[in-house]
Design a protein around this motif. Structure first.
Motif, PDB file in Angstrom:
ATOM      1  N   MET A   1     -17.963 -21.300  18.814  1.00  0.00           N
ATOM      2  CA  MET A   1     -16.895 -20.338  18.640  1.00  0.00           C
ATOM      3  C   MET A   1     -16.998 -19.716  17.249  1.00  0.00           C
ATOM      4  SD  MET A   1     -12.866 -21.137  18.569  1.00  0.00           S
ATOM      5  CE  MET A   1     -11.996 -20.461  19.906  1.00  0.00           C
ATOM      6  N   ALA A   2     -16.981 -18.390  17.193  1.00  0.00           N
ATOM      7  CA  ALA A   2     -17.099 -17.689  15.913  1.00  0.00           C
ATOM      8  C   ALA A   2     -15.777 -17.767  15.153  1.00  0.00           C
ATOM      9  CB  ALA A   2     -17.458 -16.226  16.161  1.00  0.00           C
ATOM     10  N   ALA A   3     -15.904 -17.868  13.834  1.00  0.00           N
ATOM     11  CA  ALA A   3     -14.711 -17.914  12.992  1.00  0.00           C
ATOM     12  C   ALA A   3     -14.035 -16.551  12.985  1.00  0.00           C
ATOM     13  CB  ALA A   3     -15.093 -18.321  11.578  1.00  0.00           C
ATOM     14  N   LYS A   4     -12.721 -16.553  12.987  1.00  0.00           N
ATOM     15  CA  LYS A   4     -11.963 -15.309  12.924  1.00  0.00           C
ATOM     16  C   LYS A   4     -11.997 -14.781  11.495  1.00  0.00           C
ATOM     17  CE  LYS A   4      -7.648 -13.376  14.528  1.00  0.00           C
ATOM     18  NZ  LYS A   4      -6.357 -13.656  15.113  1.00  0.00           N
ATOM     19  N   THR A   5     -12.347 -13.524  11.333  1.00  0.00           N
ATOM     20  CA  THR A   5     -12.461 -12.920  10.013  1.00  0.00           C
ATOM     21  C   THR A   5     -11.156 -12.239   9.641  1.00  0.00           C
ATOM     22  OG1 THR A   5     -14.808 -12.518  10.376  1.00  0.00           O
ATOM     23  CG2 THR A   5     -13.764 -11.297   8.600  1.00  0.00           C
ATOM     24  N   GLU A   6     -10.630 -12.582   8.490  1.00  0.00           N
ATOM     25  CA  GLU A   6      -9.429 -11.932   7.977  1.00  0.00           C
ATOM     26  C   GLU A   6      -9.824 -10.606   7.366  1.00  0.00           C
ATOM     27  OE1 GLU A   6      -6.282 -12.635   4.370  1.00  0.00           O
ATOM     28  OE2 GLU A   6      -6.995 -14.397   5.445  1.00  0.00           O
ATOM     29  N   ARG A   7      -9.041  -9.567   7.657  1.00  0.00           N
ATOM     30  CA  ARG A   7      -9.309  -8.246   7.104  1.00  0.00           C
ATOM     31  C   ARG A   7      -8.044  -7.715   6.443  1.00  0.00           C
ATOM     32  NH1 ARG A   7     -11.580  -4.744  11.881  1.00  0.00           N
ATOM     33  NH2 ARG A   7      -9.381  -4.905  12.366  1.00  0.00           N
ATOM     34  N   THR A   8      -8.225  -6.963   5.373  1.00  0.00           N
ATOM     35  CA  THR A   8      -7.114  -6.365   4.663  1.00  0.00           C
ATOM     36  C   THR A   8      -7.363  -4.873   4.547  1.00  0.00           C
ATOM     37  OG1 THR A   8      -6.771  -8.374   3.386  1.00  0.00           O
ATOM     38  CG2 THR A   8      -5.794  -6.359   2.512  1.00  0.00           C
ATOM     39  N   PHE A   9      -6.388  -4.070   4.967  1.00  0.00           N
ATOM     40  CA  PHE A   9      -6.470  -2.611   4.831  1.00  0.00           C
ATOM     41  C   PHE A   9      -5.777  -2.213   3.539  1.00  0.00           C
ATOM     42  CE2 PHE A   9      -4.349   1.518   5.306  1.00  0.00           C
ATOM     43  CZ  PHE A   9      -5.459   2.324   5.473  1.00  0.00           C
ATOM     44  N   ILE A  10      -6.448  -1.379   2.763  1.00  0.00           N
ATOM     45  CA  ILE A  10      -5.896  -0.881   1.501  1.00  0.00           C
ATOM     46  C   ILE A  10      -6.074   0.629   1.486  1.00  0.00           C
ATOM     47  CG2 ILE A  10      -6.107  -0.906  -1.019  1.00  0.00           C
ATOM     48  CD1 ILE A  10      -7.433  -3.724  -0.605  1.00  0.00           C
ATOM     49  N   ALA A  11      -5.030   1.339   1.126  1.00  0.00           N
ATOM     50  CA  ALA A  11      -5.125   2.791   0.988  1.00  0.00           C
ATOM     51  C   ALA A  11      -4.686   3.176  -0.421  1.00  0.00           C
ATOM     52  CB  ALA A  11      -4.251   3.499   2.014  1.00  0.00           C
ATOM     53  N   ILE A  12      -5.542   3.894  -1.093  1.00  0.00           N
ATOM     54  CA  ILE A  12      -5.178   4.432  -2.406  1.00  0.00           C
ATOM     55  C   ILE A  12      -4.581   5.807  -2.144  1.00  0.00           C
ATOM     56  CG2 ILE A  12      -5.988   5.121  -4.684  1.00  0.00           C
ATOM     57  CD1 ILE A  12      -8.223   3.029  -4.338  1.00  0.00           C
ATOM     58  N   LYS A  13      -3.346   5.952  -2.553  1.00  0.00           N
ATOM     59  CA  LYS A  13      -2.564   7.150  -2.256  1.00  0.00           C
ATOM     60  C   LYS A  13      -3.079   8.362  -3.038  1.00  0.00           C
ATOM     61  CE  LYS A  13       1.023   4.475  -3.126  1.00  0.00           C
ATOM     62  NZ  LYS A  13       2.387   4.100  -3.444  1.00  0.00           N
ATOM     63  N   PRO A  14      -2.638   9.566  -2.632  1.00  0.00           N
ATOM     64  CA  PRO A  14      -3.147  10.778  -3.275  1.00  0.00           C
ATOM     65  C   PRO A  14      -3.048  10.787  -4.798  1.00  0.00           C
ATOM     66  CG  PRO A  14      -1.941  11.379  -1.303  1.00  0.00           C
ATOM     67  CD  PRO A  14      -1.741   9.890  -1.506  1.00  0.00           C
ATOM     68  N   ASP A  15      -1.963  10.253  -5.364  1.00  0.00           N
ATOM     69  CA  ASP A  15      -1.856  10.277  -6.832  1.00  0.00           C
ATOM     70  C   ASP A  15      -2.874   9.352  -7.479  1.00  0.00           C
ATOM     71  OD1 ASP A  15      -0.384   8.023  -5.896  1.00  0.00           O
ATOM     72  OD2 ASP A  15       0.756   7.962  -7.758  1.00  0.00           O
ATOM     73  N   GLY A  16      -3.184   8.216  -6.857  1.00  0.00           N
ATOM     74  CA  GLY A  16      -4.189   7.303  -7.392  1.00  0.00           C
ATOM     75  C   GLY A  16      -5.579   7.900  -7.345  1.00  0.00           C
ATOM     76  N   VAL A  17      -5.881   8.615  -6.265  1.00  0.00           N
ATOM     77  CA  VAL A  17      -7.168   9.302  -6.162  1.00  0.00           C
ATOM     78  C   VAL A  17      -7.245  10.392  -7.225  1.00  0.00           C
ATOM     79  CG1 VAL A  17      -8.618  10.763  -4.689  1.00  0.00           C
ATOM     80  CG2 VAL A  17      -7.442   8.776  -3.698  1.00  0.00           C
ATOM     81  N   GLN A  18      -6.196  11.194  -7.337  1.00  0.00           N
ATOM     82  CA  GLN A  18      -6.173  12.296  -8.301  1.00  0.00           C
ATOM     83  C   GLN A  18      -6.309  11.783  -9.729  1.00  0.00           C
ATOM     84  OE1 GLN A  18      -2.509  14.537  -8.420  1.00  0.00           O
ATOM     85  NE2 GLN A  18      -3.509  16.310  -9.329  1.00  0.00           N
ATOM     86  N   ARG A  19      -5.717  10.639 -10.032  1.00  0.00           N
ATOM     87  CA  ARG A  19      -5.764  10.087 -11.396  1.00  0.00           C
ATOM     88  C   ARG A  19      -7.042   9.303 -11.681  1.00  0.00           C
ATOM     89  NH1 ARG A  19      -0.593   6.709 -11.547  1.00  0.00           N
ATOM     90  NH2 ARG A  19      -1.437   6.077 -13.560  1.00  0.00           N
ATOM     91  N   GLY A  20      -7.935   9.196 -10.707  1.00  0.00           N
ATOM     92  CA  GLY A  20      -9.220   8.528 -10.920  1.00  0.00           C
ATOM     93  C   GLY A  20      -9.110   7.013 -11.020  1.00  0.00           C
ATOM     94  N   LEU A  21      -8.202   6.414 -10.258  1.00  0.00           N
ATOM     95  CA  LEU A  21      -7.952   4.972 -10.350  1.00  0.00           C
ATOM     96  C   LEU A  21      -8.692   4.139  -9.300  1.00  0.00           C
ATOM     97  CD1 LEU A  21      -4.112   5.099 -11.004  1.00  0.00           C
ATOM     98  CD2 LEU A  21      -5.955   4.858 -12.674  1.00  0.00           C
ATOM     99  N   ILE A  22      -9.516   4.751  -8.485  1.00  0.00           N
ATOM    100  CA  ILE A  22     -10.150   4.031  -7.382  1.00  0.00           C
ATOM    101  C   ILE A  22     -10.951   2.833  -7.890  1.00  0.00           C
ATOM    102  CG2 ILE A  22     -11.828   4.189  -5.505  1.00  0.00           C
ATOM    103  CD1 ILE A  22     -10.937   7.150  -5.244  1.00  0.00           C
ATOM    104  N   GLY A  23     -11.782   3.031  -8.880  1.00  0.00           N
ATOM    105  CA  GLY A  23     -12.604   1.943  -9.402  1.00  0.00           C
ATOM    106  C   GLY A  23     -11.768   0.795  -9.947  1.00  0.00           C
ATOM    107  N   ASP A  24     -10.727   1.104 -10.688  1.00  0.00           N
ATOM    108  CA  ASP A  24      -9.857   0.062 -11.243  1.00  0.00           C
ATOM    109  C   ASP A  24      -9.160  -0.729 -10.134  1.00  0.00           C
ATOM    110  OD1 ASP A  24     -10.469   0.810 -13.850  1.00  0.00           O
ATOM    111  OD2 ASP A  24      -8.733   2.135 -14.026  1.00  0.00           O
TER     112      ASP A  24
END
Length: 83
Positions: A1-24
């Motif tokens: 039986m394969a182990a169940k993989t936990e996944r996390t969804f993260i969305a960087i909102k428009p202001d975070g993208v605009q401010r260049g925070l993706i890498g941080d």
């Protein structure tokens, strides 16, 4: 039986993208023990956002949330815990 993989969804909102925070933001999650497995930049349509936030549709802030999230590109990511 394969182990169940936990996944996390993260969305960087428009202001975070605009401010260049993706890498941080990615760095912070990696420091907490997550590894980035997928990332996509997109301009989310109002229809997609209405589906994503369907559980909030009766809240007074819902229209503003959909409008804000569709105001610019977002970075959508999937993270898994390090194993």
């Amino acid at each position: 039986m394969a182990a169940k993989t936990e996944r996390t969804f993260i969305a960087i909102k428009p202001d975070g993208v605009q401010r260049g925070l993706i890498g941080d933001i990615v760095k912070r999650f990696e420091q907490k023990g997550f590894r980035l497995v997928a990332m996509k930049f997109l301009q989310a349509s109002e229809d997609l956002l209405k589906q994503h936030y369907i559980d909030l549709k009766d809240r007074p802030f819902y229209p503003g949330l959909v409008k804000y999230m569709s105001s610019g590109p977002v970075a959508a990511m999937e993270h898994h815990p390090w194993q």
